[in-house]
Write a protein that holds these residues in place. Structure first.
Motif, short mmCIF file in Angstrom:
data_model
loop_
_atom_site.label_atom_id
_atom_site.label_comp_id
_atom_site.label_asym_id
_atom_site.label_seq_id
_atom_site.Cartn_x
_atom_site.Cartn_y
_atom_site.Cartn_z
N VAL B 3 0.81 -1.21 0.00
CA VAL B 3 0.00 0.00 0.00
C VAL B 3 0.84 1.26 0.00
CG1 VAL B 3 -1.75 1.30 1.20
CG2 VAL B 3 -1.93 -1.14 1.07
N VAL B 4 0.72 2.01 -1.04
CA VAL B 4 1.02 3.43 -1.08
C VAL B 4 2.45 3.81 -0.72
CG1 VAL B 4 0.15 5.67 -0.44
CG2 VAL B 4 -1.33 3.69 -0.23
N ASP B 5 2.98 4.61 -1.58
CA ASP B 5 4.31 5.16 -1.34
C ASP B 5 4.33 6.04 -0.10
OD1 ASP B 5 3.84 8.05 -3.33
OD2 ASP B 5 2.39 6.49 -2.89
N LYS B 6 5.50 6.20 0.48
CA LYS B 6 5.58 7.03 1.69
C LYS B 6 5.65 8.51 1.29
CE LYS B 6 7.32 3.46 4.51
NZ LYS B 6 8.04 3.11 5.72
N VAL B 7 5.32 9.32 2.22
CA VAL B 7 5.26 10.74 1.91
C VAL B 7 6.06 11.49 2.96
CG1 VAL B 7 3.57 12.45 2.64
CG2 VAL B 7 3.39 11.40 0.42
#
Lengths: 508, 333
Positions: B3-7
């Motif tokens: 799930v989802v790249d880090k920001v």
């Protein structure tokens, strides 16, 4: 008061407000001129609600100033704001149901309509009628508020704000907080006509999530982001896409509903529902949900779809059979459903979806607390790492994993609620009851993206959505329910999505 | 799950916004009881410097133990949003039963009485949870039932206990001259405190006390946790009854009845929210000490003991008035 005509009626200058660890307003300035309709847009957490509360005296700014008709004002409470000529039409409405329209309009401002503690009904009616006349309404002043439609009650609220003119001898400032969120299209058009009428005698602040409406109604639009105003636009010079970009501060990745990420459904059946009934609300429901599939359930209120989903999650009693990956399961309680790898996101987030006083981390680990326990002992450092990881992955904006969940904005709360199911590697089925309710555009598309990610990893989803458009765009198939029975199943593959009308026809 | 790249923004923002573990209100609820206790002790020591001598401190602690054990159990029920009004009546019943059974069963009478009272708690918990009757009513009814049973089995008389089967609950340990009751109270605090600190139980109690529907949908074992709280509350009441018999060498059908108000007072004065969802063992210990020291202080000040109830009553209302989180309540009824 004789401010020059071009001076703003309401000027907010550089206001700041923090709640504990969260900065709600960070040097926000904006102004409303005479007879102007000003649109306010922003994501959840951008500061809209705080600003509105400040304008009606429910919150005090930490610093900065608010000037009304050229004079600095400090308001402590709605009554003072009303006395100054600022009134709000609340999203959730504030009329008292068992009082008449006239009593409601002059509530707290009865003045000469109460003598010696007794109503002088004739005066009350006349004065209330005068307010209704201003907006050309034909609502009966003697009607009970509870007998009116939502749209009618909204008009009464507007009349109530206009009634402040009696005391201030100045044109009021009317704050409309999400006034169209529960109106249908025709009712909304009536409201917009009303706003046009209103602007001849008042200044209006219009807050809405629906960008098309904001562009239609407003003379100017302020875009709020992270507690300050990042842009001031004039409709006609910007379009919805531009506003959306300004609100979010970056381009939306892909489309709103991430349709391009809708993968073909796998053949394996994840959940087989046979002859499922919930006493009194739905009868012998059959359907198959495949691995990685999003199955939308469409139906009007009373169709039994919410109860069906609650039944599958074990939150209401059911008869019939459920099979998960070919094995029969029984969900006699939410707890047993969770142990069968089912998750549920309820529609009423604050009431059922989260424990606001508990921390973000505690909320995330609540359903699968055994995963962060060694035997009976809670492992707080492990829990903290897990929570931090998911806060980062889902971009949950919070001061820390230890902040109370209630201190976050709606969209971020909802992401934490989703995270509590996503933490489980073995999650097989997620039931989403209006997962984007009350969220703004940016938060919505993030939730859609997360749902797509989940299905890509094989999780199956049962979805009920706020609008048919959303439901159809998100779903592989749409199950139509009517009066407690499944009446139809509509395929919704990418590129060949049915129109909302097609589905709607089968619902009614 | 992928799930989802880090920001990068979130970490940075979180660094910027350092956050205390407790809200300002909660911090106040933590500091105030301690401050009140310190002020009370200070005031009494000024009036009577002997108060700070070890002997009198031990005596005060010793006298607080039955109240402490009662309050700890009742606190669990309050924490998950209910209330147990039956604890004092149950302790009275326990005193009668233990006095009746000691001649035949010796020390086993204590075990049996605690089990019987746990069973009484279980019954109340099950009736509350399964029949969905407010805990306030179930335990108010329970109060009458247990009082009635105590009256019937005792023949409305005080029952004396001879021999020293129960002497261990009220003796002085040689050497330091420590009252045994204080050690017993400390042990109960330690056991409950460790369970609350180490296991998810405290979290479940708080989730249920703050938002029961949400707790249920998150898979919290709501029924089991609530019934468990009632069982522990009953068992604590039974044990407190035994402790009282140890000091008076007799059981009586109304022996502990007057402790109900001090129990509730101690819990709320300690900072536990009467509406549930906030509180704990440490707060309750502080609350019990406040109530006990207050009672001692009133007698030092020469106040007629008849007035003490008036103080307790006013104190409960004042404590709730100061501590209740009105933002959580839509209406106060």
């Amino acid at each position: 008061m004789s401010a020059p005509a071009e001076a703003p009626v309401l000027a907010v200058h550089d206001v700041r407000k923090t709640f504990g660890e969260t900065t709600a307003l960070d040097g926000l300035s904006f102004e409303v001129r005479r007879h102007e309709v000003v649109g306010l847009i922003g994501e959840n957490g951008a500061g809209k609600s705080t600003l509105l509360k400040m304008l009606i005296g429910l919150e005090q700014p930490d610093s900065g100033s608010i000037a009304l008709r050229g004079e600095q004002i400090k308001m402590r409470g709605i009554a003072q704001a009303g006395a100054a000529g600022i009134g709000m039409v609340f999203q959730e409405q504030s009329l008292i149901p068992n009082l008449t329209v006239a009593e409601n309009i002059l509530f707290g401002a009865e003045g000469d309509a109460i003598v010696g503690g007794m109503y002088r009904w004739k005066t009350l009616r006349q004065r209330a009628q005068a307010q209704l006349d201003k907006i050309g309404s034909t609502i009966d002043v003697d009607a009970m508020a509870e007998d009116l439609t939502f749209a009618e009650r909204q008009l009464v609220e507007i009349a109530k704000v206009l009634a402040t003119e009696e005391r201030t001898n100045a044109e009021p400032v009317v704050l409309l907080d999400e006034p169209t969120s529960v109106l249908d299209r025709d009712e909304a058009e009536v409201l917009f006509a009303q706003i046009e009428r209103l602007r001849t005698r008042a200044s209006v602040v219009f807050v809405s999530h629906r960008l098309d409406e904001v562009l239609q109604v407003s003379d100017r639009v302020y875009v709020l982001r992270n507690g300050s105003s990042v842009a001031e636009c004039v409709p006609g010079e910007v379009d919805e896409a531009e506003l959306r970009r300004l609100m979010i501060g970056r381009d939306l990745e892909g489309s709103h509903y991430s349709e391009e990420r809708q993968l073909p459904v796998q053949d394996e059946v994840r959940l087989r529902v046979r002859d499922l009934s919930v006493k009194g609300v739905c009868e012998s429901v059959d359907f198959d949900l495949h691995v990685g599939e999003i199955l939308g359930i469409a139906g009007v209120q009373g169709s039994g779809r919410e109860e069906l989903c609650r039944g599958i999650f074990g939150a209401s009693a059911t008869r019939g059979s459920l099979e998960m990956d070919g094995r029969p399961i029984r969900t006699s309680s939410p707890r047993s459903a969770i142990s069968s790898d089912i998750g549920f996101v309820p529609a009423e987030r604050r009431r059922e979806g989260m424990v606001g006083t508990m921390s973000v981390a505690e909320n995330i680990t609540l359903p699968h607390i055994a995963d962060v326990c060694a035997g009976p002992v809670l492992q707080r450092s492990k829990e903290r790492r897990l929570a931090d990881d998911w806060i980062e992955r889902l971009r949950i904006r919070t001061a820390s994993a230890a902040a109370p969940l209630a201190s976050l904005s709606g969209g971020n709360q909802q992401k934490a609620v989703l995270a509590r199911w996503m933490v489980s590697d073995s999650l097989k089925l997620l039931i989403l009851d209006h997962p984007t309710r009350g969220l703004d555009v940016g938060a919505k598309s993030e939730v859609y993206r997360l749902i797509r990610e989940l299905t890509a990893s094989g999780v199956s989803v049962l979805l009920m959505a706020d609008s048919l458009e959303e439901l159809i765009a998100m779903s592989h198939r749409v199950l139509v329910m009517k009066d407690g029975r499944v009446t139809d199943v509509v395929d919704a593959p990418v590129g060949a999505k049915p129109t909302p009308v097609t589905v709607l026809e089968r619902m009614i | 799950m992928s799930v989802v790249d880090k920001v990068e923004t979130t970490t940075e923002q979180r660094e910027k916004l350092r956050m205390p573990r407790m809200s300002r209100r909660q911090l106040l609820l933590t500091i105030m009881p301690v401050a009140v206790l310190v002020c009370l002790v200070g005031a009494i020591s000024i009036a009577n410097p002997n108060f700070l001598r070890p002997a009198s401190i031990w005596t005060v602690l010793d006298s607080s133990v039955p109240l402490l054990i009662l309050a700890l159990g009742a606190m669990l029920v309050i924490l998950c949003g209910g209330i147990d009004l039956s604890v004092a009546a149950l302790a009275s019943m326990a005193s009668v039963l233990v006095a009746l059974w000691v001649p035949a069963l010796e020390g086993w009478a204590v075990v049996l009485v605690v089990l019987v009272c746990a069973l009484a708690g279980l019954i109340q918990g099950v009736v509350h949870v399964v029949a969905q009757i407010p805990s306030f009513l179930v335990t108010l009814g329970g109060l009458a039932v247990w009082s009635g049973i105590a009256l019937v089995v005792s023949g409305a008389a005080t029952i004396g206990v001879s021999g020293d089967t129960l002497a261990w609950t009220f003796t002085r340990l040689t050497g330091w001259n420590i009252p045994s009751a204080v050690l017993i109270g400390a042990a109960v605090v330690a056991v409950l405190g460790l369970v609350m600190l180490l296991t998810p139980v405290r979290r479940w109690l708080i989730a249920i006390g703050s938002n029961e529907p949400a707790a249920l949908l998150a898979g919290v074992p709501v029924a089991r946790t609530k019934i468990g709280a009632f069982i522990v509350s009953g068992a604590c009441a039974g044990f407190a009854g035994v402790m009282l018999v140890g000091r008076t060498y007799s059981g009586a059908p109304t022996l502990a009845d007057s402790l109900l108000l001090p129990v509730v007072a101690a819990i709320v004065v300690g900072g536990t929210a009467i509406t549930g969802g906030f509180g704990g063992v440490g707060r309750t210990v502080i609350g019990v000490l406040i109530i006990t020291v207050l009672r001692v202080g009133l007698s030092v000040a020469g106040v007629d003991p008849s007035y003490v109830q008036i103080f307790y009553g006013a104190l409960v209302i004042a404590a709730v008035a100061l501590t209740i989180d009105r933002s959580k309540l839509l209406f106060v009824k």
